[in-house]
Design a protein around this motif. Structure first.
Motif, PDB file in Angstrom:
ATOM      1  N   SER A  85      -0.558 -35.492  59.199  1.00  0.00           N
ATOM      2  CA  SER A  85       0.511 -35.323  58.204  1.00  0.00           C
ATOM      3  C   SER A  85       1.336 -34.084  58.547  1.00  0.00           C
ATOM      4  O   SER A  85       0.812 -33.106  59.091  1.00  0.00           O
ATOM      5  CB  SER A  85      -0.080 -35.179  56.797  1.00  0.00           C
ATOM      6  N   LYS A  86       2.615 -34.135  58.205  1.00  0.00           N
ATOM      7  CA  LYS A  86       3.492 -32.994  58.436  1.00  0.00           C
ATOM      8  C   LYS A  86       3.344 -31.939  57.344  1.00  0.00           C
ATOM      9  O   LYS A  86       3.892 -30.843  57.462  1.00  0.00           O
ATOM     10  CB  LYS A  86       4.943 -33.461  58.511  1.00  0.00           C
ATOM     11  N   SER A  87       2.612 -32.268  56.283  1.00  0.00           N
ATOM     12  CA  SER A  87       2.389 -31.331  55.187  1.00  0.00           C
ATOM     13  C   SER A  87       0.892 -31.098  55.039  1.00  0.00           C
ATOM     14  O   SER A  87       0.159 -31.998  54.628  1.00  0.00           O
ATOM     15  CB  SER A  87       2.971 -31.892  53.875  1.00  0.00           C
ATOM     16  N   ASN A  88       0.437 -29.884  55.390  1.00  0.00           N
ATOM     17  CA  ASN A  88      -0.992 -29.613  55.426  1.00  0.00           C
ATOM     18  C   ASN A  88      -1.422 -28.465  54.525  1.00  0.00           C
ATOM     19  O   ASN A  88      -2.484 -27.873  54.729  1.00  0.00           O
ATOM     20  CB  ASN A  88      -1.420 -29.318  56.871  1.00  0.00           C
ATOM     21  N   GLU A  89      -0.612 -28.138  53.509  1.00  0.00           N
ATOM     22  CA  GLU A  89      -1.004 -27.090  52.574  1.00  0.00           C
ATOM     23  C   GLU A  89      -2.307 -27.445  51.859  1.00  0.00           C
ATOM     24  O   GLU A  89      -3.127 -26.579  51.569  1.00  0.00           O
ATOM     25  CB  GLU A  89       0.105 -26.867  51.545  1.00  0.00           C
ATOM     26  N   LEU A  90      -2.502 -28.729  51.607  1.00  0.00           N
ATOM     27  CA  LEU A  90      -3.731 -29.174  50.946  1.00  0.00           C
ATOM     28  C   LEU A  90      -4.961 -28.790  51.756  1.00  0.00           C
ATOM     29  O   LEU A  90      -5.971 -28.331  51.208  1.00  0.00           O
ATOM     30  CB  LEU A  90      -3.691 -30.697  50.749  1.00  0.00           C
ATOM     31  N   LEU A  91      -4.886 -28.958  53.075  1.00  0.00           N
ATOM     32  CA  LEU A  91      -6.044 -28.718  53.937  1.00  0.00           C
ATOM     33  C   LEU A  91      -6.374 -27.234  54.043  1.00  0.00           C
ATOM     34  O   LEU A  91      -7.511 -26.875  54.353  1.00  0.00           O
ATOM     35  CB  LEU A  91      -5.787 -29.297  55.334  1.00  0.00           C
ATOM     36  N   LYS A  92      -5.377 -26.384  53.818  1.00  0.00           N
ATOM     37  CA  LYS A  92      -5.609 -24.942  53.929  1.00  0.00           C
ATOM     38  C   LYS A  92      -6.385 -24.400  52.734  1.00  0.00           C
ATOM     39  O   LYS A  92      -7.032 -23.354  52.842  1.00  0.00           O
ATOM     40  CB  LYS A  92      -4.271 -24.210  54.051  1.00  0.00           C
ATOM     41  N   ILE A  97     -10.027 -28.376  46.815  1.00  0.00           N
ATOM     42  CA  ILE A  97      -9.898 -29.801  47.103  1.00  0.00           C
ATOM     43  C   ILE A  97     -10.821 -30.548  46.146  1.00  0.00           C
ATOM     44  O   ILE A  97     -12.022 -30.285  46.090  1.00  0.00           O
ATOM     45  CB  ILE A  97     -10.262 -30.117  48.562  1.00  0.00           C
ATOM     46  N   SER A  98     -10.255 -31.460  45.387  1.00  0.00           N
ATOM     47  CA  SER A  98     -11.053 -32.191  44.396  1.00  0.00           C
ATOM     48  C   SER A  98     -11.861 -33.296  45.066  1.00  0.00           C
ATOM     49  O   SER A  98     -11.622 -33.662  46.221  1.00  0.00           O
ATOM     50  CB  SER A  98     -10.136 -32.790  43.331  1.00  0.00           C
ATOM     51  N   VAL A  99     -12.802 -33.862  44.312  1.00  0.00           N
ATOM     52  CA  VAL A  99     -13.623 -34.957  44.838  1.00  0.00           C
ATOM     53  C   VAL A  99     -12.742 -36.158  45.167  1.00  0.00           C
ATOM     54  O   VAL A  99     -12.894 -36.790  46.222  1.00  0.00           O
ATOM     55  CB  VAL A  99     -14.706 -35.366  43.816  1.00  0.00           C
ATOM     56  N   THR A 100     -11.805 -36.470  44.269  1.00  0.00           N
ATOM     57  CA  THR A 100     -10.890 -37.586  44.524  1.00  0.00           C
ATOM     58  C   THR A 100     -10.108 -37.365  45.811  1.00  0.00           C
ATOM     59  O   THR A 100      -9.992 -38.262  46.658  1.00  0.00           O
ATOM     60  CB  THR A 100      -9.903 -37.743  43.347  1.00  0.00           C
ATOM     61  N   GLN A 101      -9.563 -36.169  45.971  1.00  0.00           N
ATOM     62  CA  GLN A 101      -8.793 -35.869  47.175  1.00  0.00           C
ATOM     63  C   GLN A 101      -9.666 -35.966  48.424  1.00  0.00           C
ATOM     64  O   GLN A 101      -9.245 -36.485  49.460  1.00  0.00           O
ATOM     65  CB  GLN A 101      -8.180 -34.468  47.060  1.00  0.00           C
ATOM     66  N   LEU A 102     -10.897 -35.489  48.336  1.00  0.00           N
ATOM     67  CA  LEU A 102     -11.787 -35.512  49.495  1.00  0.00           C
ATOM     68  C   LEU A 102     -12.164 -36.950  49.866  1.00  0.00           C
ATOM     69  O   LEU A 102     -12.301 -37.268  51.047  1.00  0.00           O
ATOM     70  CB  LEU A 102     -13.048 -34.686  49.208  1.00  0.00           C
ATOM     71  N   GLU A 157       0.561 -30.904  46.233  1.00  0.00           N
ATOM     72  CA  GLU A 157       0.380 -30.833  47.681  1.00  0.00           C
ATOM     73  C   GLU A 157      -0.438 -32.012  48.206  1.00  0.00           C
ATOM     74  O   GLU A 157      -0.289 -32.419  49.358  1.00  0.00           O
ATOM     75  CB  GLU A 157      -0.286 -29.513  48.073  1.00  0.00           C
ATOM     76  N   PHE A 158      -1.296 -32.577  47.364  1.00  0.00           N
ATOM     77  CA  PHE A 158      -1.996 -33.804  47.721  1.00  0.00           C
ATOM     78  C   PHE A 158      -0.994 -34.940  47.901  1.00  0.00           C
ATOM     79  O   PHE A 158      -1.065 -35.713  48.864  1.00  0.00           O
ATOM     80  CB  PHE A 158      -3.010 -34.143  46.626  1.00  0.00           C
ATOM     81  N   ILE A 159      -0.035 -35.021  46.992  1.00  0.00           N
ATOM     82  CA  ILE A 159       1.027 -36.028  47.121  1.00  0.00           C
ATOM     83  C   ILE A 159       1.818 -35.796  48.404  1.00  0.00           C
ATOM     84  O   ILE A 159       2.139 -36.745  49.139  1.00  0.00           O
ATOM     85  CB  ILE A 159       1.960 -35.983  45.888  1.00  0.00           C
TER      86      ILE A 159
END
Length: 378
Positions: A85-92, A97-102, A157-159
């Motif tokens: 992905s070009k947007s990686n703020e979530l990974l930082k 990071i929530s369970v759903t996101q993970l 940021e997940f979106i």
């Protein structure tokens, strides 16, 4: 099905019935479809379950949900996902990071298709977040769609991570359950139709390949039968048949001269030096000028550009063929080259295209070597 449960329980229950009515098997933690291994945290069990799924439906609403425990985070290679992905703020923000996101990140890691749905109120506030991100006022904005203001950034940021993916980046907004059901019916029906179409095309292509293979074998037999009895003539005839693919590739590079093909034998590494190739990189299929997606290998040049080469010319195979070609005497090689050059009717650029390398691709090349057994030419 991945989402927070408390606020979306009604939608989850109705979607479960919808999915079952379509003949599929929903896997939902709140219905005990997930095996909660007593030796593991429940978060970890949820992540393990994703690997066996055929698809993930994620619903993004107003709640962030629970933060993932460390043992669950270790189940996902977050660093390895940086390139998807070009947007990686979530990974930082590993601690946020929530369970759903993970669960969704695990699906992305395992190439499981993700069907993402975002509450339209959340999507509206996401647009506001994007317009003000980085401004002093950003931390003062309240988002009516988000239950807890401190979690807004991580939801938005997940979106961003999902919608800026290189592939599978579709996001559908919804106002009511029917919106999700309509979208899933269309998407899954479309996938089924595409599968049937690809199956027919594959069968037709298989029949064409079988027919061409039979014709080629007949041609090979005819050539070898027609050639006289001398050992040299038979070697040339066999060479025309065997090395046509190799010489098609070399002539596609459109070099200034080809006399080295029938001069003193040179190794594969020297050939690579002459065409200025220092590395190989296997990439996802690309669309050619006819709109056909072709698997390719990039033959990286010393100047940072690359040749985009049809994957049927696998470098490992071509290396072996080159060595065999060089073992033939020089006169026979010259005759084989002349014969194939006269027969050649395929445009020079059919198999090889010379394309500049972007900075992002240069970085990717440094991270991934497709064929380490080939040492860079010097």
């Amino acid at each position: 099905m991945s989402s927070t449960c408390y606020d979306l329980s009604v939608i989850r229950g109705q979607l479960r019935q919808f999915i079952e009515n379509l003949g599929h098997e929903p896997v939902m933690s709140d219905y005990n479809d997930v095996l909660f291994d007593p030796r593991e945290h429940t978060h970890t069990s949820c992540i393990d379950e994703v690997a066996g799924a055929d698809a993930v439906v994620v619903i993004i609403g107003s709640r962030f949900g629970g933060k993932s425990v460390p043992s669950a985070l270790q189940k996902v290679d977050l660093e390895g996902l940086a390139g998807v992905s070009k947007s990686n703020e979530l990974l930082k923000a590993k601690d946020n990071i929530s369970v759903t996101q993970l669960e969704v990140l695990k699906a992305v890691e395992r190439s499981v298709p993700v069907f993402a749905f975002v509450d339209e109120r959340v999507m509206h506030d996401h647009a506001t977040y994007e317009r003000n991100k980085g401004k002093p006022i950003a931390d003062l904005i309240e988002y009516s769609s988000i239950e807890k203001l401190e979690t807004a950034k991580y939801i938005f940021e997940f979106i961003n991570f999902l919608r800026h993916r290189v592939t599978n980046n579709g996001i559908t907004t919804f106002n009511k359950l029917q919106d999700i059901e309509d979208a899933l019916k269309k998407q899954w029906s479309g996938l089924f139709q595409k599968l049937l179409l690809e199956q027919r095309a594959k069968q037709q292509e298989g029949r064409r390949i079988d027919a061409l293979t039979e014709q080629f074998e007949d041609l090979k037999a005819a050539i070898l039968t027609a050639v006289g009895g001398s050992k040299n003539e038979k070697e040339v005839a066999r060479g025309v048949v065997r090395f046509r693919k190799l010489l098609d590739l070399l002539m596609s590079f459109d070099l200034q001269e080809y006399s080295f093909l029938f001069g003193p034998a040179i190794p594969w590494s020297e050939l690579l030096r002459r065409i200025e190739v220092v590395d190989f990189l296997r990439v996802s299929p690309v669309e050619d000028e006819r709109g056909i997606r072709r698997p390719v290998v990039r033959w990286i040049r010393a100047d940072g550009t690359f040749y985009e080469v049809d994957r049927m010319f696998d470098p490992a195979d071509m290396s072996s063929e080159w060595d065999a070609f060089m073992r033939i005497d020089e006169d026979s090689r010259a005759v084989i080259y002349d014969a194939l050059a006269e027969m050649r009717s395929i445009p020079a650029r059919r198999f090889v295209r010379h394309i500049p390398l972007t900075p992002e691709e240069a970085d990717e090349r440094n991270r991934q070597r497709v064929m380490p057994e080939f040492e860079p030419a010097t």
